[in-house]
Scaffold this active site. Structure first.
Site, PDB file in Angstrom:
ATOM      1  N   ASP A  67       0.822  -1.214   0.000  1.00  0.00           N
ATOM      2  CA  ASP A  67       0.000   0.000   0.000  1.00  0.00           C
ATOM      3  C   ASP A  67       0.855   1.263   0.000  1.00  0.00           C
ATOM      4  O   ASP A  67       2.072   1.209   0.214  1.00  0.00           O
ATOM      5  CB  ASP A  67      -0.962   0.009   1.207  1.00  0.00           C
ATOM      6  CG  ASP A  67      -0.341  -0.586   2.468  1.00  0.00           C
ATOM      7  OD1 ASP A  67       0.902  -0.571   2.583  1.00  0.00           O
ATOM      8  OD2 ASP A  67      -1.078  -1.065   3.325  1.00  0.00           O
ATOM      9  N   ASN A 135      -7.650  -3.504  14.161  1.00  0.00           N
ATOM     10  CA  ASN A 135      -9.040  -3.835  13.823  1.00  0.00           C
ATOM     11  C   ASN A 135      -9.131  -5.016  12.859  1.00  0.00           C
ATOM     12  O   ASN A 135     -10.168  -5.257  12.267  1.00  0.00           O
ATOM     13  CB  ASN A 135      -9.756  -2.606  13.239  1.00  0.00           C
ATOM     14  CG  ASN A 135      -9.109  -2.135  11.930  1.00  0.00           C
ATOM     15  OD1 ASN A 135      -8.160  -2.749  11.440  1.00  0.00           O
ATOM     16  ND2 ASN A 135      -9.604  -1.056  11.361  1.00  0.00           N
ATOM     17  N   HIS A 137      -7.317  -5.350  10.079  1.00  0.00           N
ATOM     18  CA  HIS A 137      -7.026  -5.069   8.667  1.00  0.00           C
ATOM     19  C   HIS A 137      -5.725  -5.740   8.217  1.00  0.00           C
ATOM     20  O   HIS A 137      -4.830  -5.986   9.032  1.00  0.00           O
ATOM     21  CB  HIS A 137      -7.029  -3.557   8.356  1.00  0.00           C
ATOM     22  CG  HIS A 137      -5.883  -2.764   8.882  1.00  0.00           C
ATOM     23  ND1 HIS A 137      -6.025  -1.514   9.431  1.00  0.00           N
ATOM     24  CD2 HIS A 137      -4.539  -3.009   8.927  1.00  0.00           C
ATOM     25  CE1 HIS A 137      -4.851  -1.032   9.773  1.00  0.00           C
ATOM     26  NE2 HIS A 137      -3.936  -1.922   9.473  1.00  0.00           N
ATOM     27  N   GLU A 142      -9.859  -2.522   5.185  1.00  0.00           N
ATOM     28  CA  GLU A 142     -10.497  -2.304   6.478  1.00  0.00           C
ATOM     29  C   GLU A 142     -11.681  -3.264   6.656  1.00  0.00           C
ATOM     30  O   GLU A 142     -12.144  -3.872   5.681  1.00  0.00           O
ATOM     31  CB  GLU A 142     -10.978  -0.841   6.548  1.00  0.00           C
ATOM     32  CG  GLU A 142      -9.853   0.187   6.442  1.00  0.00           C
ATOM     33  CD  GLU A 142      -9.032   0.338   7.727  1.00  0.00           C
ATOM     34  OE1 GLU A 142      -8.983  -0.605   8.542  1.00  0.00           O
ATOM     35  OE2 GLU A 142      -8.407   1.401   7.913  1.00  0.00           O
TER      36      GLU A 142
HETATM   37  C1  F6R Z   1       1.527  -1.796   6.148  1.00  0.00           C
HETATM   38  C2  F6R Z   1       0.155  -2.232   6.223  1.00  0.00           C
HETATM   39  C3  F6R Z   1      -0.614  -2.332   7.488  1.00  0.00           C
HETATM   40  C4  F6R Z   1       0.219  -2.751   8.702  1.00  0.00           C
HETATM   41  C5  F6R Z   1      -0.667  -2.827   9.943  1.00  0.00           C
HETATM   42  C6  F6R Z   1       0.132  -3.137  11.190  1.00  0.00           C
HETATM   43  O1  F6R Z   1       2.014  -1.843   4.823  1.00  0.00           O
HETATM   44  O2  F6R Z   1      -0.387  -2.487   5.203  1.00  0.00           O
HETATM   45  O3  F6R Z   1      -1.667  -3.248   7.310  1.00  0.00           O
HETATM   46  O4  F6R Z   1       0.795  -3.998   8.462  1.00  0.00           O
HETATM   47  O5  F6R Z   1      -1.329  -1.617  10.122  1.00  0.00           O
HETATM   48  O6  F6R Z   1       1.020  -2.077  11.431  1.00  0.00           O
HETATM   49  P1  F6R Z   1       2.154  -2.173  12.546  1.00  0.00           P
HETATM   50  O7  F6R Z   1       3.079  -3.244  12.123  1.00  0.00           O
HETATM   51  O8  F6R Z   1       2.784  -0.814  12.533  1.00  0.00           O
HETATM   52  O9  F6R Z   1       1.457  -2.480  13.831  1.00  0.00           O
END
Ligand code: F6R
Length: 241
Positions: A67, A135, A137, A142
């Site tokens: 992303d 959450n 994701h 989401e």
């Molecule tokens: C990052 C991404 C997100 C993260 C997720 C967890 O490219 O797509 O889905 O993997 O938000 O983030 P952290 O590892 O910072 O807790």
């Protein structure tokens, strides 16, 4: 699905590195799906060390990131391309031409999504690295996102914006939209490695480990890929060991 519970983040990152190296051992031209965020930083550090020790090369690798934020400038060090450059790409022998992100700088963002989808359909990942949102994701899919989703523009939820705001000066400055790889595309990998660290992820991880497949927890779609490895630390593990 294989689940490995480890004592701390350092071991998690070490285990993740072993899975990664094993998955690409015999590949001449490996294809990686990569995530940003805090969780894979330890893995990337270990991969840089492995590269320095001559155990791994990225010379013929291609990478596809999950992303990218919409609204930050190309030069902004908080965009995901900068993150990857800082944590991995600038420290190994990868050719930057072989590193791919959704193009958030195109005037026509819908076209960017279509182009990224098309590209992804030609490159099944040997290993897809994932973190887990509080959450549930995965990438920026989401809760409520259909499992057959392809690359799309997404409005981030309040909980995700809040979690991301730790890298920005304020909540207002934190991007509220992004382009994300879709769930169907994430699943199109030979191996999925989900890394989960910290108490805050416990609830989302529980839904997954309970085997409950629901669009309210996008990560539960991963149960549809039999080659799923989850490495989590004790804090994130929702059951008594
Ligand atoms: C990052 C991404 C997100 C993260 C997720 C967890 O490219 O797509 O889905 O993997 O938000 O983030 P952290 O590892 O910072 O807790």
């Amino acid at each position: 699905m294989r689940v490995k519970v480890v004592n701390n983040y350092e071991i998690l990152s070490k285990e993740a590195e072993s899975v990664f190296l094993e998955a690409i051992k015999l590949k001449e031209k490996p294809i990686f799906g990569l995530a940003t965020g805090s969780t894979p930083i330890g893995l990337y550090k270990n991969l840089v060390n492995s590269f320095n020790e001559g155990k791994i090369s990225f010379k013929d690798a291609k990478t596809f990131n999950l992303d990218e934020y919409i609204g930050l400038s190309k030069e902004d060090t908080r965009n995901y391309k900068s993150f990857m450059n800082e944590n991995l790409f600038s420290k190994v022998d990868i050719d930057l031409k072989n590193t791919f992100f959704p193009d958030v700088y195109n005037k026509d963002l819908k076209q960017s999504c279509l182009s990224y989808s098309k590209l992804l359909s030609n490159y099944k990942r040997d290993i897809q690295i994932l973190g887990l949102g509080e959450n549930g994701h995965i990438a920026f899919n989401e809760p409520g996102t259909e499992f057959n989703s392809k690359t799309h523009i997404v409005k981030l939820t309040e909980s995700t914006i809040k979690a991301n705001s730790r890298f920005f000066k304020s909540l207002e400055e934190t991007p509220s939209s992004a382009i994300t790889m879709g769930i169907e595309e994430i699943l199109n990998a030979h191996l999925i490695l989900l890394l989960v660290a910290g108490e805050k992820k416990k609830e989302a991880l529980k839904i997954l480990l309970d085997g409950k497949i629901t669009i309210e927890c996008p990560a539960s779609a991963l149960l549809n890929n039999p080659n799923l490895i989850i490495i989590c630390d004790k804090e994130a593990y929702p059951y008594k060991e």
